[in-house]
Motif scaffolding. Sequence first.
Motif, mmCIF file in Angstrom:
data_model
loop_
_atom_site.group_PDB
_atom_site.id
_atom_site.type_symbol
_atom_site.label_atom_id
_atom_site.label_comp_id
_atom_site.label_asym_id
_atom_site.label_seq_id
_atom_site.Cartn_x
_atom_site.Cartn_y
_atom_site.Cartn_z
ATOM 1 N N ILE A 115 0.841 -1.200 0.000
ATOM 2 C CA ILE A 115 0.000 0.000 0.000
ATOM 3 C C ILE A 115 0.879 1.255 0.000
ATOM 4 C CG2 ILE A 115 -1.785 1.278 1.233
ATOM 5 C CD1 ILE A 115 -2.722 -1.425 0.099
ATOM 6 N N LEU A 116 1.903 1.246 0.847
ATOM 7 C CA LEU A 116 2.821 2.389 0.905
ATOM 8 C C LEU A 116 3.539 2.570 -0.430
ATOM 9 C CD1 LEU A 116 4.347 1.916 4.478
ATOM 10 C CD2 LEU A 116 2.785 3.724 3.734
ATOM 11 N N VAL B 179 -1.409 -3.016 -6.919
ATOM 12 C CA VAL B 179 -1.123 -3.800 -5.708
ATOM 13 C C VAL B 179 -1.651 -5.227 -5.840
ATOM 14 C CG1 VAL B 179 -1.626 -4.003 -3.232
ATOM 15 C CG2 VAL B 179 -1.061 -1.771 -4.211
ATOM 16 N N SER B 180 -2.879 -5.384 -6.330
ATOM 17 C CA SER B 180 -3.515 -6.713 -6.401
ATOM 18 C C SER B 180 -2.743 -7.664 -7.302
ATOM 19 C CB SER B 180 -4.964 -6.576 -6.894
ATOM 20 O OG SER B 180 -5.731 -5.809 -6.000
ATOM 21 N N ILE B 181 -2.391 -7.203 -8.501
ATOM 22 C CA ILE B 181 -1.623 -8.023 -9.441
ATOM 23 C C ILE B 181 -0.306 -8.452 -8.812
ATOM 24 C CG2 ILE B 181 -0.254 -7.942 -11.571
ATOM 25 C CD1 ILE B 181 -3.044 -8.231 -12.344
ATOM 26 N N THR B 182 0.408 -7.508 -8.237
ATOM 27 C CA THR B 182 1.728 -7.782 -7.662
ATOM 28 C C THR B 182 1.645 -8.784 -6.526
ATOM 29 O OG1 THR B 182 2.450 -5.546 -8.240
ATOM 30 C CG2 THR B 182 3.774 -6.745 -6.620
ATOM 31 N N ILE C 96 -3.568 -11.575 0.721
ATOM 32 C CA ILE C 96 -4.938 -11.407 1.217
ATOM 33 C C ILE C 96 -5.067 -10.100 1.982
ATOM 34 C CG2 ILE C 96 -6.705 -12.378 2.738
ATOM 35 C CD1 ILE C 96 -5.567 -15.148 2.085
ATOM 36 N N TYR C 97 -4.136 -9.875 2.920
ATOM 37 C CA TYR C 97 -4.153 -8.622 3.677
ATOM 38 C C TYR C 97 -4.004 -7.425 2.739
ATOM 39 C CZ TYR C 97 -3.236 -11.520 7.853
ATOM 40 O OH TYR C 97 -3.312 -12.446 8.859
ATOM 41 N N GLY C 98 -3.025 -7.514 1.850
ATOM 42 C CA GLY C 98 -2.720 -6.392 0.969
ATOM 43 C C GLY C 98 -3.831 -6.076 -0.014
ATOM 44 N N ILE C 99 -4.419 -7.116 -0.640
ATOM 45 C CA ILE C 99 -5.485 -6.904 -1.629
ATOM 46 C C ILE C 99 -6.724 -6.314 -0.960
ATOM 47 C CG2 ILE C 99 -7.105 -8.091 -3.174
ATOM 48 C CD1 ILE C 99 -4.778 -9.984 -3.907
ATOM 49 N N LEU C 100 -7.062 -6.805 0.224
ATOM 50 C CA LEU C 100 -8.213 -6.262 0.957
ATOM 51 C C LEU C 100 -7.984 -4.794 1.315
ATOM 52 C CD1 LEU C 100 -9.163 -9.219 3.350
ATOM 53 C CD2 LEU C 100 -10.454 -8.386 1.377
ATOM 54 N N LEU C 101 -6.777 -4.485 1.804
ATOM 55 C CA LEU C 101 -6.449 -3.092 2.125
ATOM 56 C C LEU C 101 -6.497 -2.207 0.875
ATOM 57 C CD1 LEU C 101 -3.452 -3.561 4.614
ATOM 58 C CD2 LEU C 101 -5.638 -2.473 5.138
ATOM 59 N N ALA C 102 -5.981 -2.752 -0.240
ATOM 60 C CA ALA C 102 -5.967 -1.988 -1.496
ATOM 61 C C ALA C 102 -7.383 -1.702 -1.984
ATOM 62 C CB ALA C 102 -5.182 -2.753 -2.559
ATOM 63 N N LEU C 103 -8.272 -2.694 -1.885
ATOM 64 C CA LEU C 103 -9.666 -2.506 -2.299
ATOM 65 C C LEU C 103 -10.348 -1.436 -1.454
ATOM 66 C CD1 LEU C 103 -10.780 -6.191 -2.955
ATOM 67 C CD2 LEU C 103 -10.684 -4.355 -4.653
ATOM 68 N N GLU D 81 -11.935 1.429 -7.095
ATOM 69 C CA GLU D 81 -12.068 0.919 -8.458
ATOM 70 C C GLU D 81 -10.725 0.598 -9.111
ATOM 71 O OE1 GLU D 81 -14.369 3.459 -10.903
ATOM 72 O OE2 GLU D 81 -16.205 3.220 -9.722
ATOM 73 N N LYS D 82 -9.678 1.331 -8.744
ATOM 74 C CA LYS D 82 -8.359 1.109 -9.345
ATOM 75 C C LYS D 82 -7.872 -0.313 -9.105
ATOM 76 C CE LYS D 82 -3.598 2.812 -9.301
ATOM 77 N NZ LYS D 82 -2.608 3.702 -8.643
#
Length: 291
Positions: free
Chosen positions: A24-25, A92-95, A249-256, A261-262
């Motif tokens: 996220i950062l 973030v999600s792809i990575t 899982i943590y990162g994708i949820l935080l990103a969403l 929408e991004k």
Amino acid sequence: MPNDKLKSYLHLHLIVFIWGFTAILGALIQKEALPLVWFRMSIAVLLVGAYLWFKKQSIQVPARILKKLWLLGVIIALHWLTFFWAIKVSNVSITLACISTGAFFTSLIEPFFQKRKIIAYEVIFGLLVVGGLFLIFQTESNYYFGIILALISAFLSALFSVVNGNLANQVAPSVISFHELAAGVVFLSLFLLLTGGFTIDFLSLSTADFGYLFLLSSVCTAYAFIASVQVLKHLTPYTVMLTINLEPIYGILLALILFGEKEQMNPNFYFGALIILFTVILNGIWKLRRK
């Protein structure tokens, strides 16, 4: 001791959550991947060095171990460089979905270092991981460069975890972290000097970027880096790599939540990501039952 193992598991989950926030950062910081990683490692090595000075702890290690630490420092620098580069060119999600292949890479690397044959079921699980990646490639082909960078980053992370695990019981975690971070800074600095990368624009930081970078360098790097080496004293590299698969899982949820929408992807992307995560977890359970 069982109690030490339980504490290490809980500590590891906190570290993995912090690593999920690292992505996220990486998206929030406006700097490109190379200056981002250079600043991250530079600030982190100063913080770890200050910690060692405060503790009056020597940084001397045997020459044979020092060589390994500095090689690992280059590997972790390249891992972070490809990781943040992947975020910059995709999201973030792809990575994070591709980073979860790290446990699969670990299962291929460990036999080489432990001098054992690759087990048949590991190959089968590997094919399932490839299937999940194929779905991600098919649905998000416009991010192919980011996917490739993230896979390289996952491989480097697995290599780092396996080799670093062998050193965790030989040298203090803070000393390991200091040398590896210092090696990464020296490596990146030499590259920047040779390519003329140290420009005014490179070194300038906005107030927001400085704040994010300090958080990234202190909590997400200096603390998490030392702590991750510490838990390797009680947990195997594979267990660590398996737990790290919660990072997406943590990162994708935080990103969403933060980016909306991004970060929303095609449903097949999430299906492919779930195949990878499920395969890696199943692989870990299978290994534990065999033991």
